[in-house]
Design a protein around this motif. Sequence first.
Motif, PDB file in Angstrom:
ATOM      1  N   GLY A 201     123.755  67.886  47.230  1.00  0.00           N
ATOM      2  CA  GLY A 201     123.481  66.498  46.911  1.00  0.00           C
ATOM      3  C   GLY A 201     122.191  66.348  46.141  1.00  0.00           C
ATOM      4  O   GLY A 201     121.783  67.237  45.409  1.00  0.00           O
ATOM      5  N   SER A 202     121.547  65.211  46.328  1.00  0.00           N
ATOM      6  CA  SER A 202     120.318  64.883  45.593  1.00  0.00           C
ATOM      7  C   SER A 202     119.118  65.558  46.257  1.00  0.00           C
ATOM      8  O   SER A 202     118.355  64.934  46.993  1.00  0.00           O
ATOM      9  N   ILE A 203     118.938  66.821  45.948  1.00  0.00           N
ATOM     10  CA  ILE A 203     117.877  67.616  46.572  1.00  0.00           C
ATOM     11  C   ILE A 203     116.809  67.943  45.546  1.00  0.00           C
ATOM     12  O   ILE A 203     117.107  68.554  44.519  1.00  0.00           O
ATOM     13  N   PHE A 204     115.575  67.550  45.853  1.00  0.00           N
ATOM     14  CA  PHE A 204     114.450  67.964  45.033  1.00  0.00           C
ATOM     15  C   PHE A 204     113.851  69.242  45.598  1.00  0.00           C
ATOM     16  O   PHE A 204     113.599  70.205  44.869  1.00  0.00           O
ATOM     17  N   SER A 205     113.622  69.252  46.895  1.00  0.00           N
ATOM     18  CA  SER A 205     113.127  70.459  47.567  1.00  0.00           C
ATOM     19  C   SER A 205     113.445  70.362  49.057  1.00  0.00           C
ATOM     20  O   SER A 205     113.710  69.277  49.570  1.00  0.00           O
ATOM     21  N   ILE A 206     113.427  71.514  49.692  1.00  0.00           N
ATOM     22  CA  ILE A 206     113.712  71.585  51.124  1.00  0.00           C
ATOM     23  C   ILE A 206     112.520  72.198  51.839  1.00  0.00           C
ATOM     24  O   ILE A 206     112.061  73.281  51.450  1.00  0.00           O
ATOM     25  N   ASP A 207     112.025  71.512  52.831  1.00  0.00           N
ATOM     26  CA  ASP A 207     110.936  72.054  53.647  1.00  0.00           C
ATOM     27  C   ASP A 207     111.553  72.939  54.723  1.00  0.00           C
ATOM     28  O   ASP A 207     112.300  73.851  54.405  1.00  0.00           O
ATOM     29  N   ALA A 208     111.301  72.661  55.975  1.00  0.00           N
ATOM     30  CA  ALA A 208     111.825  73.508  57.045  1.00  0.00           C
ATOM     31  C   ALA A 208     113.336  73.341  57.192  1.00  0.00           C
ATOM     32  O   ALA A 208     113.889  72.262  56.966  1.00  0.00           O
ATOM     33  N   MET A 209     113.981  74.436  57.563  1.00  0.00           N
ATOM     34  CA  MET A 209     115.398  74.415  57.918  1.00  0.00           C
ATOM     35  C   MET A 209     115.521  75.065  59.286  1.00  0.00           C
ATOM     36  O   MET A 209     114.716  75.933  59.649  1.00  0.00           O
ATOM     37  N   GLY A 210     116.532  74.648  60.043  1.00  0.00           N
ATOM     38  CA  GLY A 210     116.633  75.200  61.383  1.00  0.00           C
ATOM     39  C   GLY A 210     118.007  75.035  61.990  1.00  0.00           C
ATOM     40  O   GLY A 210     118.903  74.424  61.384  1.00  0.00           O
ATOM     41  N   TRP A 211     118.139  75.599  63.162  1.00  0.00           N
ATOM     42  CA  TRP A 211     119.369  75.505  63.942  1.00  0.00           C
ATOM     43  C   TRP A 211     119.034  74.983  65.332  1.00  0.00           C
ATOM     44  O   TRP A 211     118.054  75.430  65.961  1.00  0.00           O
ATOM     45  N   TYR A 212     119.843  74.058  65.800  1.00  0.00           N
ATOM     46  CA  TYR A 212     119.779  73.539  67.152  1.00  0.00           C
ATOM     47  C   TYR A 212     121.144  73.769  67.796  1.00  0.00           C
ATOM     48  O   TYR A 212     122.136  74.040  67.106  1.00  0.00           O
ATOM     49  N   ARG A 213     121.186  73.653  69.111  1.00  0.00           N
ATOM     50  CA  ARG A 213     122.470  73.760  69.789  1.00  0.00           C
ATOM     51  C   ARG A 213     122.519  72.797  70.969  1.00  0.00           C
ATOM     52  O   ARG A 213     121.487  72.416  71.520  1.00  0.00           O
ATOM     53  N   GLN A 214     123.741  72.434  71.323  1.00  0.00           N
ATOM     54  CA  GLN A 214     123.947  71.533  72.452  1.00  0.00           C
ATOM     55  C   GLN A 214     125.158  72.003  73.232  1.00  0.00           C
ATOM     56  O   GLN A 214     126.280  71.994  72.722  1.00  0.00           O
ATOM     57  N   ALA A 215     124.915  72.416  74.470  1.00  0.00           N
ATOM     58  CA  ALA A 215     125.989  72.803  75.373  1.00  0.00           C
ATOM     59  C   ALA A 215     126.442  71.578  76.151  1.00  0.00           C
ATOM     60  O   ALA A 215     125.686  70.606  76.299  1.00  0.00           O
ATOM     61  N   PRO A 216     127.669  71.586  76.666  1.00  0.00           N
ATOM     62  CA  PRO A 216     128.176  70.434  77.427  1.00  0.00           C
ATOM     63  C   PRO A 216     127.243  70.073  78.575  1.00  0.00           C
ATOM     64  O   PRO A 216     126.847  70.934  79.362  1.00  0.00           O
ATOM     65  N   GLY A 217     126.890  68.784  78.644  1.00  0.00           N
ATOM     66  CA  GLY A 217     126.033  68.308  79.716  1.00  0.00           C
ATOM     67  C   GLY A 217     124.558  68.566  79.513  1.00  0.00           C
ATOM     68  O   GLY A 217     123.742  68.165  80.347  1.00  0.00           O
ATOM     69  N   ASN A 218     124.207  69.222  78.411  1.00  0.00           N
ATOM     70  CA  ASN A 218     122.800  69.557  78.141  1.00  0.00           C
ATOM     71  C   ASN A 218     122.283  68.779  76.944  1.00  0.00           C
ATOM     72  O   ASN A 218     123.050  68.276  76.118  1.00  0.00           O
ATOM     73  N   GLN A 219     120.965  68.713  76.844  1.00  0.00           N
ATOM     74  CA  GLN A 219     120.349  68.105  75.662  1.00  0.00           C
ATOM     75  C   GLN A 219     120.370  69.099  74.504  1.00  0.00           C
ATOM     76  O   GLN A 219     120.455  70.312  74.698  1.00  0.00           O
ATOM     77  N   ARG A 220     120.271  68.556  73.300  1.00  0.00           N
ATOM     78  CA  ARG A 220     120.185  69.411  72.126  1.00  0.00           C
ATOM     79  C   ARG A 220     118.847  70.149  72.173  1.00  0.00           C
ATOM     80  O   ARG A 220     117.804  69.559  72.466  1.00  0.00           O
ATOM     81  N   GLU A 221     118.882  71.443  71.878  1.00  0.00           N
ATOM     82  CA  GLU A 221     117.673  72.246  71.933  1.00  0.00           C
ATOM     83  C   GLU A 221     117.490  73.056  70.655  1.00  0.00           C
ATOM     84  O   GLU A 221     118.470  73.425  69.995  1.00  0.00           O
ATOM     85  N   LEU A 222     116.236  73.330  70.353  1.00  0.00           N
ATOM     86  CA  LEU A 222     115.924  74.137  69.186  1.00  0.00           C
ATOM     87  C   LEU A 222     116.319  75.588  69.435  1.00  0.00           C
ATOM     88  O   LEU A 222     116.018  76.145  70.493  1.00  0.00           O
ATOM     89  N   VAL A 223     116.970  76.192  68.453  1.00  0.00           N
ATOM     90  CA  VAL A 223     117.291  77.616  68.512  1.00  0.00           C
ATOM     91  C   VAL A 223     116.317  78.409  67.642  1.00  0.00           C
ATOM     92  O   VAL A 223     115.694  79.367  68.098  1.00  0.00           O
ATOM     93  N   ALA A 224     116.191  77.988  66.387  1.00  0.00           N
ATOM     94  CA  ALA A 224     115.314  78.707  65.461  1.00  0.00           C
ATOM     95  C   ALA A 224     114.982  77.805  64.287  1.00  0.00           C
ATOM     96  O   ALA A 224     115.770  76.936  63.923  1.00  0.00           O
TER      97      ALA A 224
END
Length: 121
Positions: free
Chosen positions: A26-49
């Motif tokens: 899409g309309s991307i000039f630049s990208i700063d940080a990129m990452g992965w999060y995960r969410q298991a059933p019944g849990n909050q979303r958490e940072l992976v990396a």
Amino acid sequence: QVQLVESGGGLVQAGGSLRLSCAASGSIFSIDAMGWYRQAPGNQRELVAVIPNGGITNYADSVKGRFTISRDNAKNTVYLQMNSLKSEDTAVYYCNAYIRTAWGRSPSQYWGQGTLVTVSE
């Protein structure tokens, strides 16, 4: 408009490996940080990396030594190589990125739609 599209999820046996990909478009000039999060059933979303645009990567303690995050700036893509998978890694994995859509603008946070990773015993 900016989109993040993940791929690579699926079903794998414990001890196996998967590689997730997330491409920004899409309309991307630049990208700063990129990452992965995960969410298991019944849990909050958490940072992976997370991987900044230059700088040191950061991992959740639960995945250190097993997962590796990397990025290809020419392709606006971030990857997550997951090895030695455990049943507790089962979750929906979400890509995240801070993207500037024009010079001088502050970055905005974007999320992918999520990809399911299921690890069976």
